[in-house]
Design a protein around this motif. Sequence first.
Motif, PDB file in Angstrom:
ATOM      1  N   LEU A  73      68.511  70.064 -11.626  1.00  0.00           N
ATOM      2  CA  LEU A  73      67.198  70.575 -12.000  1.00  0.00           C
ATOM      3  C   LEU A  73      67.263  72.082 -12.129  1.00  0.00           C
ATOM      4  CD1 LEU A  73      64.825  68.641  -9.548  1.00  0.00           C
ATOM      5  CD2 LEU A  73      65.273  68.134 -11.948  1.00  0.00           C
ATOM      6  N   PHE A  74      66.642  72.590 -13.166  1.00  0.00           N
ATOM      7  CA  PHE A  74      66.457  74.028 -13.322  1.00  0.00           C
ATOM      8  C   PHE A  74      64.965  74.261 -13.457  1.00  0.00           C
ATOM      9  CE2 PHE A  74      65.552  77.587 -16.172  1.00  0.00           C
ATOM     10  CZ  PHE A  74      66.080  78.616 -15.422  1.00  0.00           C
ATOM     11  N   LEU A  75      64.408  75.077 -12.565  1.00  0.00           N
ATOM     12  CA  LEU A  75      62.987  75.384 -12.629  1.00  0.00           C
ATOM     13  C   LEU A  75      62.813  76.733 -13.314  1.00  0.00           C
ATOM     14  CD1 LEU A  75      61.903  74.283  -9.041  1.00  0.00           C
ATOM     15  CD2 LEU A  75      61.734  72.984 -11.175  1.00  0.00           C
ATOM     16  N   GLY A  76      62.315  76.712 -14.520  1.00  0.00           N
ATOM     17  CA  GLY A  76      62.054  77.931 -15.285  1.00  0.00           C
ATOM     18  C   GLY A  76      60.556  78.137 -15.356  1.00  0.00           C
ATOM     19  N   ILE A  77      59.984  78.605 -14.256  1.00  0.00           N
ATOM     20  CA  ILE A  77      58.522  78.649 -14.149  1.00  0.00           C
ATOM     21  C   ILE A  77      57.915  79.917 -14.734  1.00  0.00           C
ATOM     22  CG2 ILE A  77      58.407  77.085 -12.189  1.00  0.00           C
ATOM     23  CD1 ILE A  77      58.248  79.497 -10.356  1.00  0.00           C
ATOM     24  N   GLY A  78      58.723  80.868 -15.124  1.00  0.00           N
ATOM     25  CA  GLY A  78      58.203  82.074 -15.756  1.00  0.00           C
ATOM     26  C   GLY A  78      57.556  83.028 -14.774  1.00  0.00           C
ATOM     27  N   ALA A  79      57.133  84.149 -15.308  1.00  0.00           N
ATOM     28  CA  ALA A  79      56.474  85.183 -14.509  1.00  0.00           C
ATOM     29  C   ALA A  79      55.178  85.557 -15.194  1.00  0.00           C
ATOM     30  CB  ALA A  79      57.391  86.392 -14.359  1.00  0.00           C
ATOM     31  N   GLN A  80      54.269  84.612 -15.241  1.00  0.00           N
ATOM     32  CA  GLN A  80      53.057  84.802 -16.028  1.00  0.00           C
ATOM     33  C   GLN A  80      51.850  85.210 -15.198  1.00  0.00           C
ATOM     34  OE1 GLN A  80      52.619  81.358 -18.523  1.00  0.00           O
ATOM     35  NE2 GLN A  80      54.763  81.376 -19.052  1.00  0.00           N
ATOM     36  N   GLY A  81      52.080  85.623 -13.993  1.00  0.00           N
ATOM     37  CA  GLY A  81      50.973  86.058 -13.144  1.00  0.00           C
ATOM     38  C   GLY A  81      50.835  87.571 -13.159  1.00  0.00           C
TER      39      GLY A  81
END
Length: 194
Positions: A70-78
């Motif tokens: 698994l690769f979690l690419g959740i971004g930095a959108q905050g």
Amino acid sequence: ARRGYPVTVYEKRAQPGGMLRHAIPEFRLPATLVDAEIQRVLDLGIALEDNVRPGSDLSLKKLRRQHSLLFLGIGAQGARPLQIEGETGPGVIPGITYLNLRKSGADSRLGDNVIVIGGGNTAIDAARSARRDGSSVTVLYRRSRQEMPAEAQEVEDAITEGVNFTFLAAPLKVRRDELGVTGLEYQPMQLGDA
């Protein structure tokens, strides 16, 4: 995928692309380019499941059973808060939130006079977008123009489009009354020795 592994991307929104699709303004990154790049990735045989929130719609336990890696690419959108008095409430909106609203087609008109705090690409995108919506826009940045992390050409384009800049200015307080924002207090800064 290029090495022959089956790959599945789980996307929380209806369309993949993250910030590229949902925040960066069309004038800076046309949707046709985003679509083409995503299609190029999917053409490698990658499966896409959209409108899925891993961790809530699909448990991590189930994901671990279905996949060997698994690769979690959740971004930095905050957005990061400024941590100054008065920043929370009507009349103040994080740049990312504004760009997302504008990109989604929601009413994003900010008013006649807009101050954008920051010197990165998000700040410049927000300033140029607000200017396109008819606002008078000033970017307030705590360092000099040379220290701005935004792309130099984007800053030049903002200046050409009528965005004003106040450099070496750190925000201290958002002034408010019962109707909303009435002003912004800031402190002049000075560059020190490196």
